[in-house]
Write a protein that holds these residues in place. Structure first.
Motif, PDB file in Angstrom:
ATOM      1  N   ALA A  11       0.694  -1.374   0.103  1.00  0.00           N
ATOM      2  CA  ALA A  11       0.056   0.150  -0.048  1.00  0.00           C
ATOM      3  C   ALA A  11       0.936   1.126  -0.064  1.00  0.00           C
ATOM      4  N   VAL A  12       0.545   2.376  -0.767  1.00  0.00           N
ATOM      5  CA  VAL A  12       1.095   3.524  -0.718  1.00  0.00           C
ATOM      6  C   VAL A  12      -0.030   4.712  -0.271  1.00  0.00           C
ATOM      7  N   ALA A  13       0.479   5.423   0.735  1.00  0.00           N
ATOM      8  CA  ALA A  13      -0.385   6.241   1.381  1.00  0.00           C
ATOM      9  C   ALA A  13       0.223   7.494   1.587  1.00  0.00           C
ATOM     10  N   GLN A  14      -0.409   8.537   1.026  1.00  0.00           N
ATOM     11  CA  GLN A  14       0.195   9.973   1.077  1.00  0.00           C
ATOM     12  C   GLN A  14      -0.041  10.498   2.692  1.00  0.00           C
ATOM     13  N   LYS A  15       1.101  11.083   2.936  1.00  0.00           N
ATOM     14  CA  LYS A  15       0.963  11.802   4.396  1.00  0.00           C
ATOM     15  C   LYS A  15       0.586  12.944   4.315  1.00  0.00           C
ATOM     16  N   ILE A  16      -0.108  13.679   5.057  1.00  0.00           N
ATOM     17  CA  ILE A  16      -0.563  15.092   5.043  1.00  0.00           C
ATOM     18  C   ILE A  16       0.402  15.949   5.780  1.00  0.00           C
ATOM     19  N   THR A  17       1.260  17.008   4.822  1.00  0.00           N
ATOM     20  CA  THR A  17       2.157  17.613   5.230  1.00  0.00           C
ATOM     21  C   THR A  17       2.006  19.059   4.775  1.00  0.00           C
ATOM     22  N   MET A  18       2.537  19.950   5.274  1.00  0.00           N
ATOM     23  CA  MET A  18       2.167  21.471   4.816  1.00  0.00           C
ATOM     24  C   MET A  18       3.292  21.743   3.483  1.00  0.00           C
ATOM     25  N   MET A  19       4.360  21.252   3.611  1.00  0.00           N
ATOM     26  CA  MET A  19       5.569  21.610   2.774  1.00  0.00           C
ATOM     27  C   MET A  19       5.819  20.623   1.785  1.00  0.00           C
ATOM     28  N   VAL A  20       5.878  19.522   1.880  1.00  0.00           N
ATOM     29  CA  VAL A  20       6.484  18.611   1.035  1.00  0.00           C
ATOM     30  C   VAL A  20       5.436  17.365   0.682  1.00  0.00           C
ATOM     31  N   ASN A  21       5.470  16.464  -0.421  1.00  0.00           N
ATOM     32  CA  ASN A  21       4.600  15.556  -0.578  1.00  0.00           C
ATOM     33  C   ASN A  21       5.354  14.259   0.321  1.00  0.00           C
ATOM     34  N   ARG A  22       4.901  13.409   0.864  1.00  0.00           N
ATOM     35  CA  ARG A  22       5.336  12.240   1.686  1.00  0.00           C
ATOM     36  C   ARG A  22       4.692  11.229   1.756  1.00  0.00           C
ATOM     37  N   TYR A  23       5.170  10.104   1.325  1.00  0.00           N
ATOM     38  CA  TYR A  23       4.326   8.731   1.215  1.00  0.00           C
ATOM     39  C   TYR A  23       4.905   7.700   2.078  1.00  0.00           C
ATOM     40  N   VAL A 157       1.643  -6.603 -15.242  1.00  0.00           N
ATOM     41  CA  VAL A 157       2.808  -6.800 -14.218  1.00  0.00           C
ATOM     42  C   VAL A 157       2.789  -5.659 -13.304  1.00  0.00           C
ATOM     43  N   MET A 158       1.578  -4.863 -13.283  1.00  0.00           N
ATOM     44  CA  MET A 158       1.380  -3.874 -12.084  1.00  0.00           C
ATOM     45  C   MET A 158       0.176  -3.384 -12.078  1.00  0.00           C
ATOM     46  N   THR A 159      -0.675  -3.138 -11.047  1.00  0.00           N
ATOM     47  CA  THR A 159      -1.871  -2.525 -10.850  1.00  0.00           C
ATOM     48  C   THR A 159      -1.660  -1.442  -9.753  1.00  0.00           C
ATOM     49  N   SER A 160      -2.570  -0.448  -9.863  1.00  0.00           N
ATOM     50  CA  SER A 160      -2.364   0.621  -8.826  1.00  0.00           C
ATOM     51  C   SER A 160      -3.971   0.845  -8.899  1.00  0.00           C
ATOM     52  N   ARG A 161      -4.653   0.999  -7.491  1.00  0.00           N
ATOM     53  CA  ARG A 161      -5.972   1.157  -7.305  1.00  0.00           C
ATOM     54  C   ARG A 161      -6.018   2.005  -6.312  1.00  0.00           C
ATOM     55  N   ARG A 162      -6.671   3.309  -6.728  1.00  0.00           N
ATOM     56  CA  ARG A 162      -6.661   4.435  -5.644  1.00  0.00           C
ATOM     57  C   ARG A 162      -7.923   3.856  -4.728  1.00  0.00           C
ATOM     58  N   GLY A 163      -7.686   3.758  -3.242  1.00  0.00           N
ATOM     59  CA  GLY A 163      -9.049   3.481  -2.447  1.00  0.00           C
ATOM     60  C   GLY A 163      -9.832   4.593  -2.019  1.00  0.00           C
ATOM     61  N   ARG A 164     -10.762   4.435  -1.459  1.00  0.00           N
ATOM     62  CA  ARG A 164     -11.815   5.549  -0.951  1.00  0.00           C
ATOM     63  C   ARG A 164     -11.273   5.810   0.576  1.00  0.00           C
ATOM     64  N   SER A 165     -10.763   6.961   0.420  1.00  0.00           N
ATOM     65  CA  SER A 165     -10.105   7.630   1.876  1.00  0.00           C
ATOM     66  C   SER A 165      -9.826   9.214   1.641  1.00  0.00           C
ATOM     67  N   LEU A 166      -9.835   9.982   2.880  1.00  0.00           N
ATOM     68  CA  LEU A 166      -9.525  11.292   2.448  1.00  0.00           C
ATOM     69  C   LEU A 166      -8.290  11.542   2.128  1.00  0.00           C
ATOM     70  N   ARG A 167      -7.185  10.875   2.398  1.00  0.00           N
ATOM     71  CA  ARG A 167      -6.054  11.207   1.604  1.00  0.00           C
ATOM     72  C   ARG A 167      -5.661   9.921   0.844  1.00  0.00           C
ATOM     73  N   ASP A 168      -4.890  10.470  -0.098  1.00  0.00           N
ATOM     74  CA  ASP A 168      -4.557   9.422  -1.286  1.00  0.00           C
ATOM     75  C   ASP A 168      -4.089   8.234  -0.614  1.00  0.00           C
ATOM     76  N   ARG A 169      -4.718   6.938  -0.943  1.00  0.00           N
ATOM     77  CA  ARG A 169      -4.206   5.744  -0.506  1.00  0.00           C
ATOM     78  C   ARG A 169      -4.236   4.863  -1.901  1.00  0.00           C
ATOM     79  N   TYR A 170      -3.300   4.086  -2.061  1.00  0.00           N
ATOM     80  CA  TYR A 170      -3.284   3.281  -3.354  1.00  0.00           C
ATOM     81  C   TYR A 170      -2.917   1.827  -2.857  1.00  0.00           C
ATOM     82  N   ASP A 171      -3.560   0.789  -3.451  1.00  0.00           N
ATOM     83  CA  ASP A 171      -3.237  -0.721  -3.232  1.00  0.00           C
ATOM     84  C   ASP A 171      -2.558  -1.211  -4.608  1.00  0.00           C
ATOM     85  N   VAL A 172      -1.310  -1.518  -4.210  1.00  0.00           N
ATOM     86  CA  VAL A 172      -0.468  -1.891  -5.611  1.00  0.00           C
ATOM     87  C   VAL A 172      -0.249  -3.708  -5.407  1.00  0.00           C
TER      88      VAL A 172
END
Length: 197
Positions: A11-23, A157-172
């Motif tokens: 899983a890949v989840a974006q963390k909420i931060t003010m200045m940078v994109n963090r996962y 060879v790869m799938t990425s699926r964005r799940g239902r959530s307030l922040r971006d979360r992907y099942d890979v």
């Protein structure tokens, strides 16, 4: 890092931060629930070349792999996925022309050449309309975005699926581990961090 290299699902989840994109990249259990932390990614800001570095943990002291644009600020840039020593593991690029209607990416790794595109043309169009709505960037997009990466023989060879959530979360998923998990993680983060480019 060895666990990530051969992983078939994470899983890949974006963390909420003010200045940078963090996962966060996490293993998942048999029910799809996030488990142990595999890596933390952070996008560098204010650089002439897009770059995202993946670290072994939250302290962000030990870089383990990264991806970086070959060109400066180019919508059609090619990105190299690099190991901790700077050796190229793979490359990917967005197909700008095809992406006008349906986002399309090309992924090249040892033994793998795959094209990834949004599974649903309808969702692709709806996302573009959503982007025209004033203040849309202030709210999470209400769309589930799925990408399938298919090789020249028609195998996924790869799938990425964005799940239902307030922040971006992907099942890979990486069926059969035909692709190095570091490359899959880099591509999955790029699908979020670079999608608007």
């Amino acid at each position: 890092m060895e666990a990530l290299q051969r992983i078939e699902r994470f899983a890949v989840a974006q963390k909420i931060t003010m200045m940078v994109n963090r996962y966060e990249i996490r293993a998942v259990d048999s029910q799809g629930r996030p488990g142990g932390l595999l890596a933390v990614a952070q996008q560098k800001r204010m650089t002439f070349k897009e770059e995202v570095t993946f670290y072994s943990d939250e302290s962000r002291h030990t870089p383990v792999f990264s991806f970086k644009a070959r060109q400066r600020l180019d919508v059609g840039a090619t990105y190299d996925v690099l190991d901790a020593q700077g050796n190229v593991l793979a490359g990917f690029r967005k197909d700008f022309g095809r992406s006008l209607m349906r986002s399309t990416w090309h992924l090249d790794a040892p033994g793998v050449h795959a094209v990834g595109r949004e599974r649903s043309a309808g969702v692709a169009v709806a996302r573009r309309v959503w982007d025209l709505v004033p203040f849309a960037e202030s709210f999470p997009a209400p769309f589930l975005v799925h990408f399938n990466f298919v090789d020249e023989s028609g195998q996924v060879v790869m799938t990425s699926r964005r799940g239902r959530s307030l922040r971006d979360r992907y099942d890979v998923t990486v069926p059969g581990s035909s692709l190095d998990g570091r490359v899959a993680a880099a591509m999955a983060v790029a699908l979020d961090a670079l999608q608007a480019r």
